[in-house]
Motif scaffolding. Structure first.
Motif, short mmCIF file in Angstrom:
data_model
loop_
_atom_site.label_atom_id
_atom_site.label_comp_id
_atom_site.label_asym_id
_atom_site.label_seq_id
_atom_site.Cartn_x
_atom_site.Cartn_y
_atom_site.Cartn_z
N LEU A 1 0.82 -1.21 0.00
CA LEU A 1 0.00 0.00 0.00
C LEU A 1 0.85 1.26 0.00
O LEU A 1 0.33 2.37 -0.12
CB LEU A 1 -0.93 0.01 1.22
CG LEU A 1 -1.83 -1.22 1.39
CD1 LEU A 1 -2.66 -1.10 2.66
CD2 LEU A 1 -2.73 -1.39 0.17
N PHE B 1 0.39 6.96 -0.59
CA PHE B 1 0.02 5.58 -0.28
C PHE B 1 -1.42 5.35 -0.73
O PHE B 1 -2.12 6.30 -1.11
CB PHE B 1 0.20 5.27 1.21
CG PHE B 1 -0.66 6.09 2.15
CD1 PHE B 1 -1.83 5.60 2.68
CD2 PHE B 1 -0.26 7.39 2.51
CE1 PHE B 1 -2.62 6.34 3.54
CE2 PHE B 1 -1.04 8.14 3.38
CZ PHE B 1 -2.21 7.63 3.89
N GLU B 2 -1.86 4.11 -0.68
CA GLU B 2 -3.20 3.76 -1.18
C GLU B 2 -4.26 4.12 -0.13
O GLU B 2 -4.68 3.27 0.67
CB GLU B 2 -3.26 2.27 -1.53
CG GLU B 2 -2.21 1.82 -2.53
CD GLU B 2 -2.34 2.48 -3.89
OE1 GLU B 2 -3.46 2.94 -4.23
OE2 GLU B 2 -1.34 2.54 -4.62
N GLN C 1 -7.47 2.11 0.32
CA GLN C 1 -7.40 0.70 0.71
C GLN C 1 -6.92 0.46 2.14
O GLN C 1 -7.14 -0.62 2.69
CB GLN C 1 -6.45 -0.05 -0.24
CG GLN C 1 -6.85 -0.02 -1.70
CD GLN C 1 -5.83 -0.69 -2.59
OE1 GLN C 1 -5.27 -1.73 -2.24
NE2 GLN C 1 -5.56 -0.10 -3.75
N ILE C 2 -6.25 1.44 2.73
CA ILE C 2 -5.52 1.16 3.97
C ILE C 2 -6.44 0.84 5.14
O ILE C 2 -6.15 -0.07 5.93
CB ILE C 2 -4.56 2.32 4.32
CG1 ILE C 2 -3.69 1.91 5.52
CG2 ILE C 2 -5.31 3.62 4.57
CD1 ILE C 2 -2.49 2.79 5.73
N ALA D 1 -7.71 -2.69 4.76
CA ALA D 1 -6.62 -3.66 4.87
C ALA D 1 -6.31 -4.01 6.32
O ALA D 1 -5.85 -5.11 6.62
CB ALA D 1 -5.37 -3.12 4.18
#
Length: 211
Positions: free
Chosen positions: A69, A165-166, A169-170, A173
């Motif tokens: 990520l 960073f993503e 999605q973090i 995740a």
């Protein structure tokens, strides 16, 4: 870990560098990390809602989850003692009574002020557009992040704020509700393995006006 003289504010702010390479043998105990985070949370926030939430990623498993990520920040992820993901809680108003009741209990706020402010704040937030509320929280998230980096330096550690960073999605995740917790930044923290680079700032006279 030897701490910088916490009374030497000039050294703390002028000596700060964005460090990307850390000594991987240096770890930060949960007790000391808690102390650093506690100092960070002394930062101000809108309506004292304290919307910041921290995810301390310091295990090998956690870093393995984070690595894909933060593709362009692998050195920080791999060598730092931890990477702290700073989020804001879009449901932070749920803690309003807890915060204001404690202020009354400690004598910081008269009960009548609490009783007046709580419904007014709830009404304001309920009526505020989501984007405006998020913007308010993100400002608070930025303030606490800067204070966290200064607190880390006072403890003898270095940091690097990471925005690449993503973000979409973090939260998911790491098992967090992505609709509730919005990421602000990642902050790597550890003992610097190199001195980092000094950087130039525009002169105050160029960026400031007096009226």
């Amino acid at each position: 870990m030897n701490k910088t003289n916490i009374n030497d504010f000039q050294e703390i702010i002028s000596g700060r560098r964005s460090i990307r390479n850390y000594d991987p043998s240096v770890k930060i105990s949960k007790e000391e990390m808690t102390e650093i985070l506690q100092k960070a949370t002394l930062a101000p926030s809108s309506l004292n809602l304290q919307p910041w939430r921290f995810l301390v990623i310091d295990s090998s498993e956690g870093k393995a989850t984070l690595a894909p990520l933060a593709k362009f920040n692998q050195t920080q992820v791999n060598t730092s003692a931890a990477v702290i993901a700073v989020f804001v809680d879009m449901n932070s108003v749920n803690h309003l009574e807890e915060i204001y009741d404690e202020a009354v209990r400690k004598g910081y706020m008269p009960p009548e002020v609490r009783d007046q402010q709580i419904p007014a704040i709830k009404g304001y937030i309920n009526d505020a557009p989501t984007e405006k509320y998020k913007e308010m929280n993100l400002i608070d998230g930025g303030i606490v992040s800067m204070q966290l980096m200064l607190a880390a330096r006072a403890h003898g550690y270095d940091t690097n704020p990471i925005g690449g960073f993503e973000k979409d999605q973090i939260a998911e995740a790491f098992g967090m509700d992505k609709d509730r917790y919005y990421p602000v930044m990642l902050i790597s923290i550890g003992k610097a393995a190199d001195a980092g680079y000094q950087s130039v700032r525009l002169p105050v006279e160029q960026i400031t006006e007096w009226k």
